[in-house]
Design a protein around this motif. Structure first.
Motif, PDB file in Angstrom:
ATOM      1  N   VAL A  45       0.856  -1.185   0.000  1.00 60.01           N
ATOM      2  CA  VAL A  45       0.000   0.000   0.000  1.00 60.01           C
ATOM      3  C   VAL A  45       0.893   1.236   0.000  1.00 60.01           C
ATOM      4  N   LEU A  46       0.638   2.129  -0.962  1.00 60.67           N
ATOM      5  CA  LEU A  46       1.391   3.375  -1.054  1.00 60.67           C
ATOM      6  C   LEU A  46       0.640   4.546  -0.436  1.00 60.67           C
ATOM      7  N   TYR A  47      -0.691   4.529  -0.537  1.00 61.27           N
ATOM      8  CA  TYR A  47      -1.485   5.659  -0.052  1.00 61.27           C
ATOM      9  C   TYR A  47      -2.869   5.159   0.336  1.00 61.27           C
ATOM     10  N   SER A  48      -3.378   5.638   1.457  1.00 63.58           N
ATOM     11  CA  SER A  48      -4.737   5.324   1.902  1.00 63.58           C
ATOM     12  C   SER A  48      -5.450   6.615   2.246  1.00 63.58           C
ATOM     13  N   THR A  49      -6.709   6.689   1.891  1.00 69.50           N
ATOM     14  CA  THR A  49      -7.534   7.826   2.281  1.00 69.50           C
ATOM     15  C   THR A  49      -8.915   7.301   2.612  1.00 69.50           C
ATOM     16  N   ASN A  50      -9.769   8.181   3.058  1.00 74.04           N
ATOM     17  CA  ASN A  50     -11.095   7.787   3.501  1.00 74.04           C
ATOM     18  C   ASN A  50     -12.078   8.867   3.115  1.00 74.04           C
ATOM     19  N   ALA A  73      -3.720  14.820  -3.130  1.00 77.86           N
ATOM     20  CA  ALA A  73      -2.684  13.860  -2.731  1.00 77.86           C
ATOM     21  C   ALA A  73      -3.031  12.470  -3.255  1.00 77.86           C
ATOM     22  N   PHE A  74      -4.310  12.128  -3.265  1.00 77.36           N
ATOM     23  CA  PHE A  74      -4.740  10.846  -3.804  1.00 77.36           C
ATOM     24  C   PHE A  74      -4.425  10.767  -5.298  1.00 77.36           C
ATOM     25  N   ARG A  75      -4.748  11.837  -6.035  1.00 76.24           N
ATOM     26  CA  ARG A  75      -4.420  11.868  -7.471  1.00 76.24           C
ATOM     27  C   ARG A  75      -2.932  11.729  -7.686  1.00 76.24           C
ATOM     28  N   THR A 134     -10.291   3.541   0.527  1.00 75.09           N
ATOM     29  CA  THR A 134      -9.737   3.926  -0.763  1.00 75.09           C
ATOM     30  C   THR A 134      -8.221   3.870  -0.639  1.00 75.09           C
ATOM     31  N   ASP A 135      -7.603   3.025  -1.459  1.00 73.84           N
ATOM     32  CA  ASP A 135      -6.172   2.797  -1.351  1.00 73.84           C
ATOM     33  C   ASP A 135      -5.524   2.778  -2.726  1.00 73.84           C
ATOM     34  N   VAL A 136      -4.244   3.139  -2.737  1.00 70.71           N
ATOM     35  CA  VAL A 136      -3.412   2.995  -3.924  1.00 70.71           C
ATOM     36  C   VAL A 136      -2.251   2.098  -3.526  1.00 70.71           C
ATOM     37  N   THR A 137      -2.067   1.026  -4.293  1.00 73.59           N
ATOM     38  CA  THR A 137      -0.918   0.148  -4.064  1.00 73.59           C
ATOM     39  C   THR A 137       0.084   0.385  -5.194  1.00 73.59           C
ATOM     40  N   ASN A 138       1.164  -0.327  -5.164  1.00 73.95           N
ATOM     41  CA  ASN A 138       2.139  -0.189  -6.241  1.00 73.95           C
ATOM     42  C   ASN A 138       1.639  -0.833  -7.539  1.00 73.95           C
ATOM     43  N   LEU A 139       0.490  -1.544  -7.487  1.00 75.87           N
ATOM     44  CA  LEU A 139      -0.046  -2.198  -8.684  1.00 75.87           C
ATOM     45  C   LEU A 139      -1.422  -1.694  -9.123  1.00 75.87           C
ATOM     46  N   ARG A 140      -2.240  -1.190  -8.189  1.00 72.92           N
ATOM     47  CA  ARG A 140      -3.623  -0.869  -8.539  1.00 72.92           C
ATOM     48  C   ARG A 140      -4.240   0.154  -7.595  1.00 72.92           C
ATOM     49  N   VAL A 141      -5.416   0.625  -8.004  1.00 78.92           N
ATOM     50  CA  VAL A 141      -6.262   1.502  -7.186  1.00 78.92           C
ATOM     51  C   VAL A 141      -7.425   0.642  -6.709  1.00 78.92           C
TER      52      VAL A 141
END
Length: 155
Positions: A15-20, A147-149, A82-89
């Protein structure tokens, strides 16, 4: 209870980024709690018995929807990831009836952010992810949409 993203991570994925969902979902509840508190305080200031009961009754009536909106906002935030990993959203909503959206990062064509004036001030907005051949998905009212974008578009 484990987060959804932790259950679906593939080997080597992180996981690279998490938001809510943004706390603005609590706004109706906050306003209602303020009104209920004001009516309760007013009931302590008036001297006529009839007005005291009227203010206390009104405070109780306003507190019921305030409690409902508080629980509804909390449940929405609790069941949305809502998460961004190194492979997917990955975006997940729901508890019993679950809805998920996943898109590989290499399939993301563009990421659009839509913020109102209040959204810019309070740092929330809608993010639309356009995919190559995979359509589009709009994630509504998330915290820190820029930041999510950036977490999606920075590679």
């Amino acid at each position: 209870m484990a987060r959804y993203i932790d259950e679906i991570l593939q080997p080597g994925e992180r996981v690279l980024y998490s938001t809510n969902a943004h706390w603005i979902f609590y706004f109706p509840a906050i306003v209602a709690w303020i009104v209920a508190l004001a009516l309760f305080i007013l009931s302590r200031q008036v001297t006529a018995d009839g007005l005291v009961l009227l203010c206390l009754g009104a405070a109780g009536l306003v507190a019921l929807p305030a409690l409902y909106w508080t629980l509804k906002g909390w449940f929405h935030r609790f069941t949305t990831e809502t998460d961004v990993t190194n492979l997917r959203v990955v975006h997940k909503t729901g508890f019993i009836k679950r809805r998920t959206f996943e898109m590989a990062l290499d399939k993301v064509e563009s990421v659009d952010v839509n913020q109102t004036i209040l959204g810019r001030i309070l740092n929330y907005g809608d993010v639309t992810i356009n995919g190559v051949g995979e359509g589009r998905e709009t994630i509504r009212t998330i915290a820190s949409p820029l930041a999510f974008r950036s977490s999606i578009t920075t590679r």
